[in-house]
Enzyme design. Structure first.
Site, short mmCIF file in Angstrom:
data_model
loop_
_atom_site.label_atom_id
_atom_site.label_comp_id
_atom_site.label_asym_id
_atom_site.label_seq_id
_atom_site.Cartn_x
_atom_site.Cartn_y
_atom_site.Cartn_z
N GLU A 87 -7.85 12.04 2.25
CA GLU A 87 -8.26 10.93 3.27
C GLU A 87 -8.39 11.87 4.58
O GLU A 87 -7.48 12.65 4.79
CB GLU A 87 -7.21 9.97 3.39
CG GLU A 87 -7.59 8.73 4.43
CD GLU A 87 -6.75 7.49 4.03
OE1 GLU A 87 -6.92 6.53 5.11
OE2 GLU A 87 -5.98 7.37 3.14
N GLU A 91 0.84 -1.48 0.05
CA GLU A 91 0.03 0.05 -0.16
C GLU A 91 0.68 1.29 -0.04
O GLU A 91 1.95 1.36 0.95
CB GLU A 91 -0.79 -0.03 1.30
CG GLU A 91 -1.91 1.07 1.24
CD GLU A 91 -2.72 1.07 2.69
OE1 GLU A 91 -3.94 1.51 2.44
OE2 GLU A 91 -2.14 0.72 3.57
#
EC number: 3.2.1.8
Length: 602
Positions: free
Chosen positions: A198, A108
């Site tokens: 985010e 990730e």
């Protein structure tokens, strides 16, 4: 990838707003809103742009980008950049970043340009890199039994975090991947890179008013943000579209002059040209200011039979492009020597046996200063790389010298230090073919000493397994991981490859962009071969231009014991010791020959 606009013409309509978890595709961009709790909204404006807000959340994200099918590395996909602008207003913990995943290995990744009250991810960085005119701290962390795209599992996280915040500019994703791999951080097959907002236990809003994702084209290796943005000016009006590289960066084969009985255009697996029979060809005219270049062609076979396309310049055959299956790929013929001025260039089939057809897609367009289109010419063949004259360096000062190259496999190890002691004593350089997984913190000082002594480092795979049993992706990983480990440790690039067990096949030749080196072998990997037998084997068989293959694996003391007599004996025979690179250069020989493995250079 052909330079094709991925977005159809759009009908202007009112923007949709979503409030809960949803994925989809709009105007060629894949979008996602995800949250676990709280209040969220995401307004899907045209192309890559969107507005979002969040409050009372635990974790939420909003993003637009492109999903890939996890079958290709970033090198295979081409350079990926985001040209973006955002009115970013976080209250608390939040990121503005490019975000995504790779698989094999599962990673990730975040490329963070701005943040809220907390600068991710904490901890100590591995180092710093310069990309797009800015400085980024690089971090590597491990998540254990955590949520991922493959369920709860253990995986790596990579972060590039800008040292100073910004909310507009260019993020060259591929340049970060290259830098990570140079630092030993392995990157796998690409999945869904996206411009991402985010939030974590916070509130805020953002208006992404510009988000142009570009796939393909030239790398921004200079790290110059202005150069990236300037290169995209031809697409300013496509600010709301997902675009590929501008046509100026690619020369499509279907636009070129065709000859032969059957040559024709195709639309699958790309828009290009098919050469169906012998003497089917496409021709070009190029002005060259200098006489040595690299040439790259993307193409494939129509089946699993080997397709061959010859490159001719000025009527002379300069090499052959080989395509072993129907998967499109780029191949390069390096350091091609040719005439200067106007040159006729031809791609032609001459070895057709009726079992395959050659499909040609494009050439990269990266014309050097001093090269130009000839008036009236249909197309330019691209001249890539530097214009060094290493292919023509033999001179009177070296042509009568007897040259020999000592090479050592399977290090670095403590035995390597003993080998270096002997080389240093006799003022001799050598080339070391390293196993990538052996290059680590325990051996870093040995590798750095090799470079300091003027020795050359090369690739001997990452795990020293038989690579003929690997697929194309696994083969490329063996090379890339080793090159990254060496670059990160010693700051040098590898130029040559020696296959484990000297075992090779066509898949390896097609996927390893380095000259293959063998060498004369003297059974020094066998403990039963005495030091004197090793000495006699080398001295009795040595020839001018030889590459001698020895080993410096852990505990190979017999070779260490044999080295003084080998070096003294070869000197007495009149040999000068050189690295493998120097051997090719001083002999005036181009090592970049397809489907060849070298043991002697003459």
């Amino acid at each position: 990838m052909s330079a094709t606009l991925l977005v159809p013409s759009m009908t202007v309509k009112a923007a949709d707003t979503i409030y809960n978890n949803k994925t989809g595709n709009q105007d060629g961009y894949d979008y996602e809103l995800w949250k676990d709790t709280g209040n969220t909204s995401m307004t899907l404006n045209a192309g890559g742009t969107f507005d979002c807000s969040w409050s009372n959340i635990n974790n939420a994200l909003f993003r637009k980008g492109k999903k890939f099918d996890s079958t290709q590395t970033y090198q295979q996909i081409g350079n990926i950049t985001f040209d973006y602008g955002c009115d970013y207003r976080p209250n608390g913990n939040s990121y503005l970043c490019v975000y995504g995943w790779t698989v094999d290995p599962l990673v990730e990744y975040y490329i963070v340009d701005s943040w809220g009250t907390w600068r991710p991810p904490g901890g100590t960085p591995k180092g710093q890199i310069q990309v797009d005119g800015g400085t980024y701290d690089v971090y590597e962390t491990t998540r254990y039994n955590a949520p991922s795209i493959q369920g709860d599992t253990t995986f790596k996280q990579y972060f590039s975090v800008r040292t100073s915040k910004r909310t507009s500019g260019t993020i060259s994703v591929s340049e970060h991947f290259k830098a990570w791999e140079r630092m030993g951080m392995r990157c796998g097959n690409f999945m869904k890179p996206a411009l991402n907002i985010e939030g974590y236990q916070s509130s805020g809003s953002a208006s992404v008013y510009k988000n142009n994702m570009t796939i393909g084209g030239s790398s921004s290796s200079s790290g110059n943000q202005g150069g990236n943005q300037g290169g995209n000016t031809g697409n300013e009006n496509a600010g709301n579209n997902l675009v590929t590289v501008a046509d100026a960066d690619k020369i499509q084969c279907e636009t070129m002059t065709k000859s032969g009985q059957y040559t024709g255009n195709i639309s699958s697996p790309f828009n290009g040209v098919a050469l169906y029979a012998n003497n089917d060809a496409v021709k070009y005219t190029q002005y060259f200011a200098s006489g040595t270049h690299d040439f790259t062609l993307r193409g494939c076979s129509n089946n699993n039979k080997m397709a061959r396309v010859d490159l001719k310049i000025g009527g002379q055959n300069k090499g052959t492009f080989y395509y072993g299956d129907s998967y499109p790929a780029e191949y390069t013929i390096k350091n091609v020597s040719h005439g200067t001025g106007n040159q006729t260039i031809e791609l032609v089939v001459t070895a057709d046996d009726g079992q395959w057809d050659a499909y040609l897609d494009y050439f990269n367009n990266s014309v050097e200063p001093g090269c130009s289109l000839v008036p009236g010419a249909v197309v330019v063949l691209v001249a890539l790389g530097s214009s060094s004259n290493t292919g023509n360096n033999s001179g009177t000062n070296t042509q009568n010298q007897k040259l020999i190259a000592l090479t050592f496999d399977d290090g670095p190890s403590s035995t390597t230090s003993q080998v270096l002691d002997m080389l240093e004593k006799y003022n001799v350089k050598a080339t070391f073919f390293l196993i990538g997984q052996n290059v680590n913190s325990n051996t870093a000082s040995i590798v750095q000493r090799q470079v300091k002594m003027g020795c050359e480092l090369a690739c001997h795979s990452y795990t020293h397994e038989d690579m003929t049993k690997m697929n194309a992706s696994q083969i490329r990983n063996q090379i890339d991981w080793t090159a990254s480990a060496i670059k990160n440790t010693a700051g040098v690039d590898v130029k040559f490859f020696r296959p484990p067990y000297i075992s090779v096949n066509n898949t390896m030749y097609q996927n390893i962009d380095l000259p293959f080196i063998q060498g004369s072998m003297h059974n020094d990997w066998e403990s039963s071969t005495s030091a004197s037998q090793r000495v006699n084997s080398v001295l009795s068989s040595a020839k001018d231009g030889d590459i001698i293959l020895l080993h410096d694996f852990q505990g190979n003391s017999q070779t260490v014991s044999a080295l003084p007599q080998i070096i003294e004996g070869l000197k007495n025979q009149g040999y000068t010791f050189v690295t493998v690179s120097e051997l090719f250069e001083m002999k005036g020989v181009n090592p970049n020959v397809e489907y060849k493995i070298w043991s002697n250079v003459k």
